[in-house]
Scaffold this motif. Sequence first.
Motif, short mmCIF file in Angstrom:
data_model
loop_
_atom_site.label_atom_id
_atom_site.label_comp_id
_atom_site.label_asym_id
_atom_site.label_seq_id
_atom_site.Cartn_x
_atom_site.Cartn_y
_atom_site.Cartn_z
N GLN A 5 0.87 -1.16 0.00
CA GLN A 5 0.00 0.00 0.00
C GLN A 5 0.92 1.23 0.00
O GLN A 5 1.82 1.32 0.82
CB GLN A 5 -0.82 -0.04 1.29
CG GLN A 5 -1.75 1.11 1.49
CD GLN A 5 -3.13 0.78 0.93
OE1 GLN A 5 -3.57 -0.36 0.97
NE2 GLN A 5 -3.79 1.79 0.38
N VAL A 7 1.97 4.75 0.94
CA VAL A 7 1.66 5.66 2.05
C VAL A 7 1.32 7.04 1.46
O VAL A 7 2.00 7.51 0.55
CB VAL A 7 2.90 5.77 2.96
CG1 VAL A 7 2.73 6.87 3.98
CG2 VAL A 7 3.19 4.44 3.63
N VAL A 9 0.03 11.28 2.13
CA VAL A 9 0.01 12.38 3.10
C VAL A 9 -1.26 12.27 3.94
O VAL A 9 -2.28 11.82 3.44
CB VAL A 9 0.03 13.76 2.39
CG1 VAL A 9 1.40 14.05 1.85
CG2 VAL A 9 -1.02 13.86 1.31
N ASP A 11 0.96 11.09 6.29
CA ASP A 11 1.77 10.13 7.06
C ASP A 11 3.15 10.70 7.39
O ASP A 11 3.85 11.23 6.51
CB ASP A 11 1.91 8.83 6.28
CG ASP A 11 2.36 7.67 7.15
OD1 ASP A 11 1.60 6.71 7.29
OD2 ASP A 11 3.49 7.73 7.71
N GLU A 12 3.52 10.55 8.63
CA GLU A 12 4.77 11.08 9.19
C GLU A 12 6.02 10.58 8.44
O GLU A 12 6.98 11.33 8.26
CB GLU A 12 4.82 10.62 10.66
CG GLU A 12 5.89 11.18 11.50
CD GLU A 12 5.64 12.62 11.91
OE1 GLU A 12 6.42 13.11 12.72
OE2 GLU A 12 4.68 13.25 11.41
N VAL A 13 5.99 9.34 7.96
CA VAL A 13 7.18 8.76 7.31
C VAL A 13 7.58 9.56 6.06
O VAL A 13 8.75 9.63 5.70
CB VAL A 13 6.97 7.26 6.99
CG1 VAL A 13 6.01 7.05 5.84
CG2 VAL A 13 8.29 6.55 6.72
N ARG A 15 7.58 12.67 5.83
CA ARG A 15 8.20 13.92 6.26
C ARG A 15 9.46 13.70 7.09
O ARG A 15 10.00 14.62 7.69
CB ARG A 15 7.18 14.72 7.09
CG ARG A 15 6.03 15.26 6.24
CD ARG A 15 6.58 16.07 5.11
NE ARG A 15 5.58 16.88 4.42
CZ ARG A 15 5.89 17.68 3.40
NH1 ARG A 15 7.13 17.77 2.98
NH2 ARG A 15 4.97 18.39 2.81
N GLN A 51 7.78 5.81 0.72
CA GLN A 51 6.42 5.71 0.18
C GLN A 51 5.76 4.36 0.45
O GLN A 51 4.55 4.23 0.28
CB GLN A 51 6.43 5.97 -1.33
CG GLN A 51 6.78 7.41 -1.67
CD GLN A 51 6.68 7.64 -3.16
OE1 GLN A 51 7.62 7.38 -3.89
NE2 GLN A 51 5.53 8.10 -3.62
N GLY A 53 6.52 3.06 3.44
CA GLY A 53 6.62 3.06 4.89
C GLY A 53 7.98 2.69 5.45
O GLY A 53 8.10 2.43 6.64
N SER A 90 1.95 9.44 -3.50
CA SER A 90 1.69 9.73 -2.09
C SER A 90 0.86 10.99 -1.87
O SER A 90 0.52 11.32 -0.73
CB SER A 90 3.01 9.85 -1.32
OG SER A 90 3.68 8.60 -1.32
#
Length: 152
Positions: A5, A7, A9, A11-13, A15, A51, A53, A90
């Motif tokens: 899947q 990831v 926005v 999602d912290e990863v 950034r 992207q 994770g 993403s």
Amino acid sequence: MAVYQVVAVPDEVLRTRAKPVTKINQGVLRLLENMRDTLYEMEGLGLAAPQIGVGRRVIVYDVGEGLVEAINPVVVEQEGEQTGMEACLSVPNARGRVTRAQRVVVEALNRYGEAIRLEGEGLVARVLQHEIDHLDGILFVDRAEWVERDRA
Ligand code: ZN
């Protein structure tokens, strides 16, 4: 085959600054395979590990000339300027106009741990810069002059 899947926005990863790969082990090889499968399934041009994770400095891309894998990629030369539309798996349903270098040279490692040098102009240069940005927690919307969002 393992399709992940992608990831999206906020999602912290996406950034977070990704960490360098220090050893190319089974985990890294599996990561490359999962990224390849996910890239083709999603019909993207490129994909960075965050992207899916994973906070590691790994990218893959294919602009129609075959798959390229790059571990710990660094832009070592850049020149010129190009402006064009970008989108990102993403950042769903958004497109934006982004100015980037026209040509870049990137140094990285391949899956065998050998130093490789990737030279790209135009679209390849754009994809390389977009994917390497992901490793530093930067999204194209941060660089875009304007962003258009679909109401899909
Ligand atoms: Zn992206």
